[in-house]
Design a protein around this motif. Structure first.
Motif, PDB file in Angstrom:
ATOM      1  N   VAL A  68       7.233  -0.868  15.581  1.00 21.69           N
ATOM      2  CA  VAL A  68       7.210   0.564  15.880  1.00 21.69           C
ATOM      3  C   VAL A  68       6.527   0.811  17.224  1.00 21.69           C
ATOM      4  N   ALA A  69       5.443   0.085  17.482  1.00 20.78           N
ATOM      5  CA  ALA A  69       4.749   0.242  18.763  1.00 20.78           C
ATOM      6  C   ALA A  69       5.676  -0.101  19.929  1.00 20.78           C
ATOM      7  N   VAL A  70       6.450  -1.169  19.783  1.00 16.63           N
ATOM      8  CA  VAL A  70       7.409  -1.545  20.826  1.00 16.63           C
ATOM      9  C   VAL A  70       8.488  -0.471  20.970  1.00 16.63           C
ATOM     10  N   GLY A  71       8.944   0.073  19.834  1.00 14.23           N
ATOM     11  CA  GLY A  71       9.946   1.126  19.896  1.00 14.23           C
ATOM     12  C   GLY A  71       9.444   2.362  20.633  1.00 14.23           C
ATOM     13  N   ILE A  72       8.192   2.748  20.359  1.00 12.65           N
ATOM     14  CA  ILE A  72       7.615   3.911  21.039  1.00 12.65           C
ATOM     15  C   ILE A  72       7.443   3.637  22.521  1.00 12.65           C
ATOM     16  N   TYR A  73       7.002   2.438  22.850  1.00 15.13           N
ATOM     17  CA  TYR A  73       6.805   2.101  24.267  1.00 15.13           C
ATOM     18  C   TYR A  73       8.131   2.099  25.020  1.00 15.13           C
ATOM     19  N   SER A  74       9.154   1.467  24.447  1.00 13.25           N
ATOM     20  CA  SER A  74      10.458   1.430  25.122  1.00 13.25           C
ATOM     21  C   SER A  74      11.079   2.827  25.190  1.00 13.25           C
ATOM     22  N   ALA A  82       9.328   5.587  25.580  1.00  9.84           N
ATOM     23  CA  ALA A  82       8.620   6.265  26.667  1.00  9.84           C
ATOM     24  C   ALA A  82       9.134   5.802  28.025  1.00  9.84           C
ATOM     25  N   VAL A  83       9.387   4.495  28.159  1.00 15.09           N
ATOM     26  CA  VAL A  83       9.896   3.972  29.428  1.00 15.09           C
ATOM     27  C   VAL A  83      11.242   4.586  29.759  1.00 15.09           C
ATOM     28  N   SER A  84      12.145   4.611  28.778  1.00 15.48           N
ATOM     29  CA  SER A  84      13.488   5.121  29.026  1.00 15.48           C
ATOM     30  C   SER A  84      13.482   6.634  29.244  1.00 15.48           C
ATOM     31  N   TRP A  85      12.715   7.348  28.434  1.00 16.51           N
ATOM     32  CA  TRP A  85      12.746   8.811  28.493  1.00 16.51           C
ATOM     33  C   TRP A  85      12.151   9.348  29.799  1.00 16.51           C
ATOM     34  N   ALA A 140       8.910  13.404  22.896  1.00 17.10           N
ATOM     35  CA  ALA A 140       7.882  12.369  22.951  1.00 17.10           C
ATOM     36  C   ALA A 140       6.787  12.646  21.924  1.00 17.10           C
ATOM     37  N   PHE A 141       6.332  13.908  21.839  1.00 19.97           N
ATOM     38  CA  PHE A 141       5.318  14.260  20.844  1.00 19.97           C
ATOM     39  C   PHE A 141       5.854  14.086  19.426  1.00 19.97           C
ATOM     40  N   LEU A 142       7.079  14.535  19.181  1.00 18.11           N
ATOM     41  CA  LEU A 142       7.643  14.448  17.843  1.00 18.11           C
ATOM     42  C   LEU A 142       7.909  13.001  17.443  1.00 18.11           C
ATOM     43  N   PHE A 143       8.322  12.174  18.386  1.00 16.94           N
ATOM     44  CA  PHE A 143       8.618  10.772  18.105  1.00 16.94           C
ATOM     45  C   PHE A 143       7.344  10.039  17.681  1.00 16.94           C
ATOM     46  N   VAL A 144       6.281  10.252  18.426  1.00 20.85           N
ATOM     47  CA  VAL A 144       5.010   9.601  18.090  1.00 20.85           C
ATOM     48  C   VAL A 144       4.473  10.139  16.776  1.00 20.85           C
ATOM     49  N   ALA A 168       6.131  11.334  14.230  1.00 18.41           N
ATOM     50  CA  ALA A 168       6.935  10.878  13.102  1.00 18.41           C
ATOM     51  C   ALA A 168       6.610   9.454  12.697  1.00 18.41           C
ATOM     52  N   PHE A 169       6.199   8.622  13.650  1.00 18.38           N
ATOM     53  CA  PHE A 169       5.967   7.210  13.363  1.00 18.38           C
ATOM     54  C   PHE A 169       4.491   6.820  13.417  1.00 18.38           C
ATOM     55  N   GLN A 170       3.600   7.817  13.453  1.00 22.66           N
ATOM     56  CA  GLN A 170       2.188   7.491  13.580  1.00 22.66           C
ATOM     57  C   GLN A 170       1.658   6.718  12.379  1.00 22.66           C
ATOM     58  N   LYS A 171       2.208   6.962  11.185  1.00 18.08           N
ATOM     59  CA  LYS A 171       1.695   6.265  10.004  1.00 18.08           C
ATOM     60  C   LYS A 171       1.947   4.762  10.091  1.00 18.08           C
ATOM     61  N   TYR A 172       3.053   4.369  10.738  1.00 21.42           N
ATOM     62  CA  TYR A 172       3.337   2.946  10.893  1.00 21.42           C
ATOM     63  C   TYR A 172       2.401   2.313  11.927  1.00 21.42           C
ATOM     64  N   LEU A 173       2.055   3.085  12.959  1.00 21.09           N
ATOM     65  CA  LEU A 173       1.105   2.580  13.942  1.00 21.09           C
ATOM     66  C   LEU A 173      -0.274   2.422  13.324  1.00 21.09           C
ATOM     67  N   LEU A 174      -0.711   3.443  12.564  1.00 21.66           N
ATOM     68  CA  LEU A 174      -2.036   3.389  11.962  1.00 21.66           C
ATOM     69  C   LEU A 174      -2.121   2.323  10.876  1.00 21.66           C
ATOM     70  N   SER A 175      -0.990   2.000  10.241  1.00 19.73           N
ATOM     71  CA  SER A 175      -1.034   0.978   9.192  1.00 19.73           C
ATOM     72  C   SER A 175      -1.390  -0.386   9.743  1.00 19.73           C
ATOM     73  N   GLY A 176      -1.239  -0.563  11.044  1.00 18.65           N
ATOM     74  CA  GLY A 176      -1.622  -1.828  11.658  1.00 18.65           C
ATOM     75  C   GLY A 176      -3.118  -2.072  11.635  1.00 18.65           C
ATOM     76  N   PHE A 177      -3.923  -1.020  11.409  1.00 17.02           N
ATOM     77  CA  PHE A 177      -5.376  -1.176  11.358  1.00 17.02           C
ATOM     78  C   PHE A 177      -5.875  -1.383   9.939  1.00 17.02           C
TER      79      PHE A 177
END
Length: 302
Positions: free
Chosen positions: A223-229, A231-234, A281-285, A287-296
């Motif tokens: 998910v982190a890679v998806g968000i980063y890519s 952001a790069v494309s958008w 960008a705000f909505l994308f992050v 929507a997927f914040q729970k997957y990012l936070l689950s990494g901790f």
């Protein structure tokens, strides 16, 4: 002395002139001051981040005469949606948005797939000099888009993929892939190989082991890679400007320039387009914040 005893300490002793000011307060008072200071700092950071978005929005709903005034106000004196009406019905904004979404989906898919497979291979296969190779991947992250644009334009022209979706997808993937691959390489190092070995003993193939065991655990990294890519494309401007020069192929970042004329800058429509382009960008992050936070928290992974 306990905290309770410190709170009951006589004021005459606590506020002696030779006592440092901070030490004159009790432990609970010091903790309250620290908490309030932390919230104030976080509020200031949040205000700094959100204020540009707020200013874009209120500018987009102002009449043109209010935008050009020398004394702008924080609150609009008059609200109008005419700028959004012109944006959607009298401009090519929807076409720019469509082009952007198509390219973004392709970049996210290609980057995430290659980074996941590459990161897994670097950690699970015996590759000569794999640590040196993995660390050297970041070397490609050092090159800015402006430095790669001209060589890409020459190569893409020879391949016949100028002004095409696939050409821009590949170019933006080249920007996002080095750092994405490094992220997945580091993330797969945290996945215990013993889990995959157990699946292999049970008869699962290498591919099935990766799909059923490694990828679910690596979901936060993916998910982190998806968000980063994303952001790069958008947000990319240089490569779309050079590799997609046709007006019908503009993405949002290059299409916004269409709202400027020789002697006029349509600030209202520019701000409306920029505001709408910022929201995904705000909505994308979000929507997927729970997957990012689950990494901790390993208990949340699954």
């Amino acid at each position: 002395m306990s905290n309770r005893e410190s709170d009951l300490e006589p004021l005459s002793d606590r506020f002696k002139s030779d006592t440092p000011i901070w030490n004159r307060f009790s432990y609970s008072q010091q903790r309250t001051v620290k908490t309030l200071g932390l919230y104030a700092l976080l509020g200031l950071i949040l205000l700094t981040i959100l204020f540009p978005l707020y200013w874009m929005f209120i500018t987009s709903v102002r009449p043109r005469a209010d935008v050009l005034t020398r004394q702008p106000t924080v609150l609009p004196g008059e609200v109008t949606l005419a700028n959004y009406e012109r944006l959607f019905f009298f401009s090519d904004f929807l076409m720019y948005l469509q082009n952007t979404v198509i390219v973004m989906i392709g970049v996210v898919f290609i980057t995430t797939t290659l980074a996941t497979l590459g990161g897994y291979g670097l950690t699970r296969f015996d590759i000569p000099y794999q640590d040196t190779f993995a660390k050297g991947i970041l070397f490609g992250y050092m090159f800015p888009a402006i430095l790669l644009a001209i060589p890409m334009y020459i190569l893409w022209s020879q391949l016949g993929i100028i002004n095409s979706y696939i050409g821009l997808m590949l170019a933006e993937t080249a920007l996002a892939l080095p750092f994405s691959l490094w992220i997945m390489w580091k993330f797969f190092q945290t996945v215990p190989p013993s889990l995959e070995e157990s699946a292999r003993v049970a008869g699962a193939s290498r591919f099935r082991t990766m799909i059923d065991v490694a990828l679910p655990i690596a979901k936060p990294g993916i998910v982190a890679v998806g968000i980063y890519s994303f952001a790069v494309s958008w947000n990319e401007y240089t490569l779309p400007k050079i590799l997609m020069p046709g007006a019908d192929n503009y993405v949002i970042t290059t299409g916004i320039q269409a709202f400027t004329e020789q002697n006029t800058v349509m600030w209202n429509q520019i701000m409306a387009a920029t505001f709408l382009a910022s929201l995904p960008a705000f909505l994308f992050v979000y929507a997927f914040q729970k997957y990012l936070l689950s990494g901790f928290d390993p208990s949340d992974i699954g």
